[in-house]
Design an enzyme around this catalytic site. Structure first.
Site, short mmCIF file in Angstrom:
data_model
loop_
_atom_site.label_atom_id
_atom_site.label_comp_id
_atom_site.label_asym_id
_atom_site.label_seq_id
_atom_site.Cartn_x
_atom_site.Cartn_y
_atom_site.Cartn_z
N MET A 319 102.02 62.48 -13.19
CA MET A 319 101.79 61.25 -13.96
C MET A 319 100.32 60.85 -13.87
SD MET A 319 103.64 57.58 -13.58
CE MET A 319 102.91 57.37 -11.95
N ASP A 320 99.79 60.37 -14.96
CA ASP A 320 98.40 59.94 -15.00
C ASP A 320 98.19 58.79 -14.00
OD1 ASP A 320 96.14 58.86 -17.68
OD2 ASP A 320 95.80 59.34 -15.56
N SER A 321 97.20 58.92 -13.12
CA SER A 321 96.95 57.88 -12.10
C SER A 321 96.24 56.66 -12.66
CB SER A 321 96.12 58.47 -10.95
OG SER A 321 94.84 58.84 -11.44
N ARG A 372 89.02 63.82 -18.92
CA ARG A 372 88.10 62.77 -18.45
C ARG A 372 87.01 63.39 -17.58
NH1 ARG A 372 92.42 58.04 -16.67
NH2 ARG A 372 93.56 58.00 -18.64
#
Length: 376
Positions: A319-321, A372
């Site tokens: 999951m994206d932090s 990113r």
């Protein structure tokens, strides 16, 4: 040959009696006041001026058919005025109005005696009524005992002294429920205790009540904390339903705008363990780390999260932090990178800083849709 007036002894000076330490006379302490004043005047050999044992001499004398002012009267009058002034000074303001028409110290004494020491039936009934309705209330034990004792003394002065048993009943009846244990001890004795003994027991009980009602100097604070959690979402790559639930661009922007207007970090400091600020803004942080940037605090700042876990299958999606930057200690994880020569560093929980060696991009650490910037 000297005349009688010339033979008068004027060697004894006038005495100015200091009555500063005498308690002011009120409507409830006449007996103690009169005892104190009379003893003081008796010590100066001036009690006769108030009790009438030293009356005023004649104002004039006649010698050889010639009338002149009596020097003895002049001296007596001057001394009486000094005693008169001292008596007025011992009266409270409400009592002074009772003696405004008096001229001598003896008249003052008689007026006060007639007011507070005359055994009239109305006066006695008034004192008995006061005793019946007298209770401790907000008064201390000393004040409570003193109020009752002064009324007992006044009844004695009026010729109506109370029995010892009656006095004990008045002491007990005016006490609140908190002193029930002392009341039961007094009532349970075969021989009535003395007033001094009752006073001592009441003072000890009062001290215990005050000690039990005094709050602790350092009370333990009561803190309520709320913790929330979200279920873990470990989904496979082929799960199209969760893939379709990814935030759309406009939805992501609204969440980002909401984060910008948040109140900042509200968690627990890693240095002092106090909630409400981060380690970077902890007052116990060394000075060299608290002044990393001179710019004022902003609600949103760059944030880097580092997650280290055991080995897992490459097919598992993480999951994206929510971090704006990612960290890695392996340069091979970055597909594009270049050396970093700036002054910034990564601030960790204990307040120290980690140097940045390279910056770049890496598809292995970032979001597969929107990679990113990563730092090494």
């Amino acid at each position: 040959m000297a005349t009688p007036a010339e033979r008068i002894d004027d060697t004894q000076p006038l005495l100015n009696v200091n009555m500063v330490n005498v308690n002011k006379l009120t409507s409830t302490n006449y007996m103690t006041w009169s005892l104190q004043v009379h003893a003081l005047l008796d010590g100066y050999d001036l009690a006769g001026y108030v009790d009438g044992s030293k009356p005023a001499p004649p104002e004039t004398i006649t010698v050889d058919n010639e009338t002149t002012i009596n020097p003895e009267f002049t001296k007596w009058r001057r001394q009486d005025r000094l005693v008169y002034s001292g008596l007025i000074g011992t009266l409270s303001h409400t009592i002074q109005t009772l003696v405004t028409n008096t001229k001598t110290s003896q008249e003052v004494w008689k007026s006060l005696t007639a007011t507070y020491a005359t055994p009239s039936r109305g006066h006695i009934q008034q004192l008995l009524l006061q005793l019946k309705h007298y209770n401790k209330g907000d008064k201390t034990i000393d004040e409570y005992m003193r109020g009752l004792t002064s009324r007992f003394d006044q009844l004695t002065l009026l010729g109506k002294p109370l029995d010892h048993e009656d006095k004990i009943e008045y002491f007990i009846d005016g006490l609140p429920e908190e002193y029930k244990s002392v009341t039961e001890q007094v009532e349970g004795r075969d021989i009535s205790p003395s007033i001094v003994e009752i006073h001592e027991k009441l003072i000890n009980k009062e001290a215990k009540l005050l000690a039990s009602s005094t709050p602790s100097a350092n009370p333990i604070p009561m803190i309520a904390n709320m913790a929330t959690s979200r279920p873990k979402q470990h989904q496979q790559r082929g799960n199209n339903s969760n893939w379709n639930n990814k935030p759309r661009p406009n939805q992501f922007n609204s969440q980002k705008q909401e984060y910008k207007t948040s109140k900042g970090y509200q968690g627990r400091c890693q240095i002092c363990s106090v909630f409400g600020h981060s380690a970077r803004r902890c007052p116990q942080m060394p000075q060299q780390f608290t002044n990393v940037s001179s710019s004022p605090f902003r609600p949103w700042q760059p944030r880097a999260n580092l997650a280290v876990s055991a080995q897992h299958p490459s097919t598992v999606w993480l999951m994206d932090s929510g971090a704006t930057h990612h960290l890695t200690s392996d340069l091979q994880n970055m597909s594009l990178h270049q050396p970093y020569h700036g002054d910034d560093s990564v601030l960790i929980g204990d307040g120290s800083g980690l140097p940045i060696t390279h910056t770049g991009e890496g598809s292995q650490l970032g979001d597969p849709v929107n990679p990113r910037q990563d730092q090494g």
